[in-house]
Scaffold this active site. Structure first.
Site, PDB file in Angstrom:
ATOM      1  N   GLN A 124      42.037  22.959 -40.739  1.00 62.04           N
ATOM      2  CA  GLN A 124      42.818  22.351 -41.774  1.00 62.04           C
ATOM      3  C   GLN A 124      43.717  23.430 -42.285  1.00 62.04           C
ATOM      4  O   GLN A 124      44.433  23.090 -43.325  1.00 62.04           O
ATOM      5  CB  GLN A 124      41.741  21.805 -42.825  1.00 62.04           C
ATOM      6  CG  GLN A 124      40.862  20.595 -42.292  1.00 62.04           C
ATOM      7  CD  GLN A 124      39.770  20.492 -43.162  1.00 62.04           C
ATOM      8  OE1 GLN A 124      39.658  20.841 -44.320  1.00 62.04           O
ATOM      9  NE2 GLN A 124      39.005  19.583 -43.049  1.00 62.04           N
ATOM     10  N   HIS A 188      38.840  23.228 -45.928  1.00 60.73           N
ATOM     11  CA  HIS A 188      38.678  22.980 -47.239  1.00 60.73           C
ATOM     12  C   HIS A 188      39.427  24.230 -47.872  1.00 60.73           C
ATOM     13  O   HIS A 188      38.724  24.857 -48.825  1.00 60.73           O
ATOM     14  CB  HIS A 188      37.225  22.963 -47.681  1.00 60.73           C
ATOM     15  CG  HIS A 188      36.480  21.555 -47.179  1.00 60.73           C
ATOM     16  ND1 HIS A 188      35.478  21.211 -47.894  1.00 60.73           N
ATOM     17  CD2 HIS A 188      36.867  20.819 -46.442  1.00 60.73           C
ATOM     18  CE1 HIS A 188      34.830  20.012 -47.433  1.00 60.73           C
ATOM     19  NE2 HIS A 188      35.771  19.767 -46.476  1.00 60.73           N
ATOM     20  N   GLU A 283      36.522  11.162 -55.343  1.00 61.63           N
ATOM     21  CA  GLU A 283      36.842  10.965 -56.680  1.00 61.63           C
ATOM     22  C   GLU A 283      38.119  11.117 -57.293  1.00 61.63           C
ATOM     23  O   GLU A 283      38.892  12.080 -56.981  1.00 61.63           O
ATOM     24  CB  GLU A 283      35.858  12.238 -57.465  1.00 61.63           C
ATOM     25  CG  GLU A 283      34.535  12.087 -57.086  1.00 61.63           C
ATOM     26  CD  GLU A 283      33.635  13.027 -57.719  1.00 61.63           C
ATOM     27  OE1 GLU A 283      32.296  13.210 -57.684  1.00 61.63           O
ATOM     28  OE2 GLU A 283      34.118  14.112 -58.421  1.00 61.63           O
ATOM     29  N   TYR A 293      32.766  19.729 -62.897  1.00 66.31           N
ATOM     30  CA  TYR A 293      32.888  18.353 -62.092  1.00 66.31           C
ATOM     31  C   TYR A 293      31.715  18.202 -61.036  1.00 66.31           C
ATOM     32  O   TYR A 293      31.945  17.108 -60.393  1.00 66.31           O
ATOM     33  CB  TYR A 293      34.195  18.376 -61.726  1.00 66.31           C
ATOM     34  CG  TYR A 293      35.250  17.971 -62.894  1.00 66.31           C
ATOM     35  CD1 TYR A 293      35.729  16.896 -63.266  1.00 66.31           C
ATOM     36  CD2 TYR A 293      35.799  19.229 -63.425  1.00 66.31           C
ATOM     37  CE1 TYR A 293      36.410  16.658 -64.283  1.00 66.31           C
ATOM     38  CE2 TYR A 293      36.581  19.003 -64.508  1.00 66.31           C
ATOM     39  CZ  TYR A 293      36.950  17.880 -64.997  1.00 66.31           C
ATOM     40  OH  TYR A 293      37.714  17.567 -66.051  1.00 66.31           O
ATOM     41  N   TYR A 304      27.946  13.532 -44.040  1.00 67.68           N
ATOM     42  CA  TYR A 304      28.435  12.808 -42.726  1.00 67.68           C
ATOM     43  C   TYR A 304      27.318  12.336 -41.947  1.00 67.68           C
ATOM     44  O   TYR A 304      27.674  11.534 -41.160  1.00 67.68           O
ATOM     45  CB  TYR A 304      29.566  13.592 -42.168  1.00 67.68           C
ATOM     46  CG  TYR A 304      30.710  13.953 -42.948  1.00 67.68           C
ATOM     47  CD1 TYR A 304      31.420  12.871 -43.730  1.00 67.68           C
ATOM     48  CD2 TYR A 304      31.316  15.225 -43.286  1.00 67.68           C
ATOM     49  CE1 TYR A 304      32.639  13.174 -44.282  1.00 67.68           C
ATOM     50  CE2 TYR A 304      32.000  15.515 -44.177  1.00 67.68           C
ATOM     51  CZ  TYR A 304      32.975  14.600 -44.673  1.00 67.68           C
ATOM     52  OH  TYR A 304      33.791  14.893 -45.319  1.00 67.68           O
TER      53      TYR A 304
END
Length: 412
Positions: A124, A188, A283, A293, A304
């Protein structure tokens, strides 16, 4: 050699059912049941979880009447991650392997701009977001985020540089933020950038995905799993909530995020993010100074693998609830509050790119709650990575694929 092309496709809005409503929740599967049809009717991944309040998930389906056309301005882009409109209608586009290009308003694709630092483009990672300085018209400065190769691994970094008058190169390149710790992983990175009305730069961070790094979303001596706030020079913003607190990094604005790739300010200057959750736990969060949060202690959804997130609950005192969550997920990336004149019906709507279900999501938000949801462009079958509003009021979209595309959405 890349194959760039131009085509035009005229579309009408996809049909939807029902109108916005805010009926009391009756079940976790269909909390908006009553006088409207929820857009999401598939079985939830975590069907036993209950929303904290009515309308927190499975909003009513809405259908806008605005007709629009989609122009494919460019093809052949390699994993484009961000699109940033320039004042004259041209567009800056990042490609994950490390290329930054300018595409003209008519679709002419420029050569890669020189001066971009090396990136670690595994997984990523790569060259990620790009934004203009608030004073770009005078300083020609741009800011970008990327996964920086480092000794021992990589990490999300933010750099700035001055775009040459001929738009072919960057000069005065400076790395203004190196998030810590360095980690040898490929997931991430977060990396969405947004300038606030206060002139400071907000930087979203992921927690690097692995079980060993997850807890750092709650650790104040780590940038991972946080939203950061810095000045344009890279210094911690002076009003940050943890400045001067022992053991806390001064750049931290909020805590407890999983992987935030969507961030946008609304017309009132409030920051909203759309966060990639676990399976069944994406979210929408309204970001407030110093708040927590929850991740990985408070979350919706599941792993997963189908197993519960270890030691997590959906509600806990001292932790913020999402304004809205998706189960199943949309895999959000890129967001834009629409403020233009081209689509009056859409003014105030939040648009969110959807990777998993390959569509553009429109949320209607009223009084701080989601009152309707619409999915657009699903017939095109492409992962939508970013969406931005241009100076002409059109929406510009890039798609996440090896042969990525740049689209322009304008009134028909």
């Amino acid at each position: 050699m890349k194959n760039f092309g131009f085509s035009v496709l005229t579309l009408s809005l996809a049909a939807g059912l029902g109108t916005a409503c805010s009926q009391e929740a009756s079940t976790a599967q269909n909390p908006s049941s009553g006088n409207c049809t929820p857009l999401e009717t598939r079985t939830a991944n975590a069907p036993d979880q209950k929303p904290a309040f009515a309308g927190q998930t499975r909003a009513c389906a809405i259908t806008s009447t605005t007709a629009f056309q989609v122009e494919t301005l460019a093809t052949g882009l390699e994993k484009p991650w961000a699109v940033e409109p320039l004042p004259d209608g041209a567009l800056l586009v990042t490609e994950k392997p490390g290329r930054l290009r300018i595409i003209s308003a008519t679709g002419q694709v420029g050569q890669p701009i020189t001066g971009v630092p090396a990136v670690d483009a595994r997984g990523q990672g790569g060259l990620l977001d790009v934004v203009l300085s608030p004073s770009f018209s005078t300083d020609r400065t741009i800011f970008w985020s990327y996964s920086e190769p480092r000794n021992g691994g990589n990490g999300t970094s933010v750099a700035r540089g001055v775009l040459s008058q001929d738009r072919t190169s960057l000069s005065q390149v400076q790395v203004i933020l190196r998030t810590m710790p360095t980690f040898n992983g490929d997931k991430h990175f977060g990396s969405r950038l947004a300038f606030g009305p206060d002139g400071n730069l907000y930087v979203t961070m992921g927690e690097r995905s692995e079980l060993m790094t997850r807890p750092q979303a709650q650790h104040m001596d780590s940038h991972l799993g946080k939203i950061l706030k810095i000045t344009p020079s890279g210094a911690p913003a002076p009003d940050n909530p943890f400045v001067g607190q022992a053991g806390a990094l001064p750049e931290i604005w909020t805590v407890g995020h999983r992987n935030v790739q969507s961030a946008a300010f609304d017309a009132e200057g409030k920051l909203w993010v759309v966060e990639m959750g676990p399976q069944g736990g994406d979210e929408l969060n309204l970001i407030q100074k110093g708040k927590n949060y929850g991740w990985p202690l408070v979350t919706y959804g599941e792993e997963y693998s189908g197993k519960p997130v270890p030691n997590a609950v959906t509600q806990k005192e001292g932790f913020e609830q999402p304004v809205y969550y998706w189960d199943p997920v949309i895999a959000p990336s890129g967001a834009q509050f629409y403020t233009g004149d081209a689509f009056p019906e859409w003014r105030g709507s939040l648009f969110v790119g959807g990777l998993k279900d390959k569509r553009l999501v429109r949320l209607k938000i009223e009084n701080g709650k989601v009152t309707g949801e619409e999915h657009l462009l699903a017939d095109r079958g492409q992962r939508i990575r970013d969406v931005r509003q241009g100076p002409d009021g059109a929406l510009y979209v890039v798609t996440d694929q090896s042969n990525g595309e740049l689209w322009k959405i304008s009134p028909r």
